[in-house]
Scaffold this motif. Structure first.
Motif, mmCIF file in Angstrom:
data_model
loop_
_atom_site.group_PDB
_atom_site.id
_atom_site.type_symbol
_atom_site.label_atom_id
_atom_site.label_comp_id
_atom_site.label_asym_id
_atom_site.label_seq_id
_atom_site.Cartn_x
_atom_site.Cartn_y
_atom_site.Cartn_z
ATOM 1 N N ALA A 73 0.830 -1.212 0.000
ATOM 2 C CA ALA A 73 0.000 0.000 0.000
ATOM 3 C C ALA A 73 0.856 1.250 0.000
ATOM 4 N N LEU A 74 2.047 1.153 0.614
ATOM 5 C CA LEU A 74 2.967 2.288 0.668
ATOM 6 C C LEU A 74 4.068 2.204 -0.371
ATOM 7 N N THR A 75 4.543 0.998 -0.649
ATOM 8 C CA THR A 75 5.746 0.860 -1.466
ATOM 9 C C THR A 75 5.472 0.513 -2.925
ATOM 10 N N CYS A 76 4.305 -0.062 -3.217
ATOM 11 C CA CYS A 76 3.962 -0.408 -4.605
ATOM 12 C C CYS A 76 2.441 -0.361 -4.770
ATOM 13 N N PRO A 77 1.850 0.808 -4.610
ATOM 14 C CA PRO A 77 0.384 0.911 -4.626
ATOM 15 C C PRO A 77 -0.251 0.492 -5.935
ATOM 16 N N ASP A 78 0.490 0.567 -7.048
ATOM 17 C CA ASP A 78 -0.077 0.159 -8.332
ATOM 18 C C ASP A 78 -0.439 -1.321 -8.334
ATOM 19 N N ALA A 79 0.346 -2.131 -7.611
ATOM 20 C CA ALA A 79 0.050 -3.566 -7.541
ATOM 21 C C ALA A 79 -1.251 -3.806 -6.797
ATOM 22 N N VAL A 80 -1.471 -3.065 -5.712
ATOM 23 C CA VAL A 80 -2.707 -3.212 -4.949
ATOM 24 C C VAL A 80 -3.893 -2.712 -5.766
ATOM 25 N N ARG A 81 -3.714 -1.623 -6.480
ATOM 26 C CA ARG A 81 -4.795 -1.107 -7.328
ATOM 27 C C ARG A 81 -5.158 -2.125 -8.415
ATOM 28 N N ALA A 82 -4.150 -2.796 -8.974
ATOM 29 C CA ALA A 82 -4.424 -3.821 -9.980
ATOM 30 C C ALA A 82 -5.280 -4.942 -9.400
ATOM 31 N N MET A 83 -5.024 -5.297 -8.153
ATOM 32 C CA MET A 83 -5.828 -6.331 -7.493
ATOM 33 C C MET A 83 -7.268 -5.872 -7.324
ATOM 34 N N HIS A 84 -7.454 -4.666 -6.807
ATOM 35 C CA HIS A 84 -8.812 -4.160 -6.630
ATOM 36 C C HIS A 84 -9.558 -4.108 -7.962
ATOM 37 N N ASP A 85 -8.879 -3.607 -8.983
ATOM 38 C CA ASP A 85 -9.534 -3.485 -10.291
ATOM 39 C C ASP A 85 -9.895 -4.854 -10.860
ATOM 40 N N ALA A 86 -9.030 -5.842 -10.632
ATOM 41 C CA ALA A 86 -9.308 -7.184 -11.156
ATOM 42 C C ALA A 86 -10.560 -7.773 -10.513
ATOM 43 N N TYR A 87 -10.723 -7.590 -9.216
ATOM 44 C CA TYR A 87 -11.915 -8.105 -8.552
ATOM 45 C C TYR A 87 -13.155 -7.300 -8.931
ATOM 46 N N LEU A 88 -12.999 -6.013 -9.125
ATOM 47 C CA LEU A 88 -14.130 -5.206 -9.594
ATOM 48 C C LEU A 88 -14.535 -5.613 -11.011
ATOM 49 N N ASP A 89 -13.560 -5.968 -11.826
ATOM 50 C CA ASP A 89 -13.838 -6.374 -13.201
ATOM 51 C C ASP A 89 -14.748 -7.597 -13.266
ATOM 52 N N VAL A 90 -14.639 -8.481 -12.280
ATOM 53 C CA VAL A 90 -15.439 -9.705 -12.317
ATOM 54 C C VAL A 90 -16.667 -9.622 -11.414
ATOM 55 N N GLY A 91 -17.024 -8.409 -10.988
ATOM 56 C CA GLY A 91 -18.314 -8.215 -10.363
ATOM 57 C C GLY A 91 -18.348 -8.012 -8.865
ATOM 58 N N ALA A 92 -17.199 -7.790 -8.216
ATOM 59 C CA ALA A 92 -17.213 -7.582 -6.772
ATOM 60 C C ALA A 92 -17.970 -6.307 -6.412
ATOM 61 N N ASP A 93 -18.845 -6.414 -5.422
ATOM 62 C CA ASP A 93 -19.521 -5.241 -4.865
ATOM 63 C C ASP A 93 -18.737 -4.662 -3.691
ATOM 64 N N ILE A 94 -17.971 -5.519 -3.007
ATOM 65 C CA ILE A 94 -17.197 -5.118 -1.836
ATOM 66 C C ILE A 94 -15.747 -5.521 -2.060
ATOM 67 N N ILE A 95 -14.840 -4.558 -1.975
ATOM 68 C CA ILE A 95 -13.415 -4.883 -2.036
ATOM 69 C C ILE A 95 -12.798 -4.622 -0.671
ATOM 70 N N SER A 96 -11.823 -5.443 -0.320
ATOM 71 C CA SER A 96 -11.207 -5.392 1.007
ATOM 72 C C SER A 96 -9.856 -4.715 0.946
ATOM 73 N N THR A 97 -9.564 -3.938 1.950
ATOM 74 C CA THR A 97 -8.242 -3.319 2.034
ATOM 75 C C THR A 97 -7.172 -4.389 2.240
ATOM 76 N N ASN A 98 -5.992 -4.128 1.735
ATOM 77 C CA ASN A 98 -4.875 -5.073 1.868
ATOM 78 C C ASN A 98 -4.187 -4.825 3.210
ATOM 79 N N THR A 99 -4.909 -5.150 4.300
ATOM 80 C CA THR A 99 -4.429 -4.812 5.637
ATOM 81 C C THR A 99 -4.526 -6.000 6.592
ATOM 82 N N PHE A 100 -4.394 -7.195 6.075
ATOM 83 C CA PHE A 100 -4.550 -8.406 6.874
ATOM 84 C C PHE A 100 -3.630 -8.408 8.091
#
Length: 243
Positions: free
Chosen positions: A61-88
């Motif tokens: 989230a701090l060092t390579c945010p584009d990678a996290v954005r790609a993940m969110h966009d990929a799940y949104l692309d296939v119909g996700a209504d809720i995306i989770s922060t990468n904060t496990f």
């Protein structure tokens, strides 16, 4: 499990009355598939950090945010209504393993993750007119409050309930500040850890007046149908249904 009595008019509750809401998939396996190395996790921000950061994917989230954005966009692309922060593992409790448990750093980590997910959700909503939601992911940490890590000392605990709960409170405060719509207490294997996170969410709500809906996800570890700390699904539900 949204507290509908409290959140009857929350947009999440209203949307759930109209349709099934689809939650995104696992962050860890998606990120592993990107083939990133420790240099990517470190970025320039943590280039000289003395401790190994392998596996600490929350740092992206701090060092390579584009990678996290790609993940969110990929799940949104296939119909996700809720995306989770990468904060496990974005708590002082879990980040202690990597020497990154400074509360200010952990706050920045959660804020960055929440802001990134919020931007992705809002961009998709603006594009097609359907609201998307952001879940602030709160993981189980690497500490278990119900079980001792020492087989010869069953009463030993690495941390107290209050210490773990305070770490959760700091995380939840940053996630809510960052704009999440709900808190997802996830992958729970120890019910007492879940209760610490619940306490933290309630304390934050009491302190700020911002009462954010909760979802809780438990993990069944084997064919007996029990959590790691020994509860069946029914027993787990009875333990946390008050939340």
């Amino acid at each position: 499990m949204t507290r509908t009595a409290t959140h009857a008019d929350h947009p999440l509750t209203l949307a759930a009355r109209e349709r099934i809401l689809v939650l995104d998939g696992a962050a860890g396996t998606f990120i592993q598939g990107l083939g990133l190395g420790e240099d990517d996790l470190r970025g320039e921000l943590l280039r000289d950090h003395p401790t190994s950061l392998a596996g600490n994917n929350d740092l992206l989230a701090l060092t390579c945010p584009d990678a996290v954005r790609a993940m969110h966009d990929a799940y949104l692309d296939v119909g996700a209504d809720i995306i989770s922060t990468n904060t496990f593992s974005a708590t002082t409790t879990a980040q202690r393993e990597y020497g990154l448990d400074d509360p200010a750093f952990v706050r920045d980590l959660n804020l960055a993750a929440a802001h990134g997910a919020r931007r992705a959700a809002d961009a998709r909503a603006a594009a097609d007119g359907r609201q998307r939601f952001v879940a602030g992911a709160v993981g189980p940490t690497n500490v278990t409050l119900s079980l001792s890590p020492r087989v010869d000392d069953p009463g030993f605990r690495l941390m107290t309930f209050r210490q773990v709960a305070e770490g959760y409170r700091q995380q939840i405060a940053a996630l809510v500040e960052g704009g999440v719509d709900l808190i997802l207490i996830e992958t729970i294997f120890d019910t007492l850890n879940a209760k610490a996170a619940i306490w933290a969410a309630r304390r934050h709500a009491a302190d700020t007046g911002v009462d954010t809906p909760l979802m809780i996800s438990g993990t069944i570890t084997d064919r007996s149908g029990r959590t790691l700390s020994g509860q069946t699904v029914g027993a787990f539900w009875e333990s946390i249904r008050h939340a």
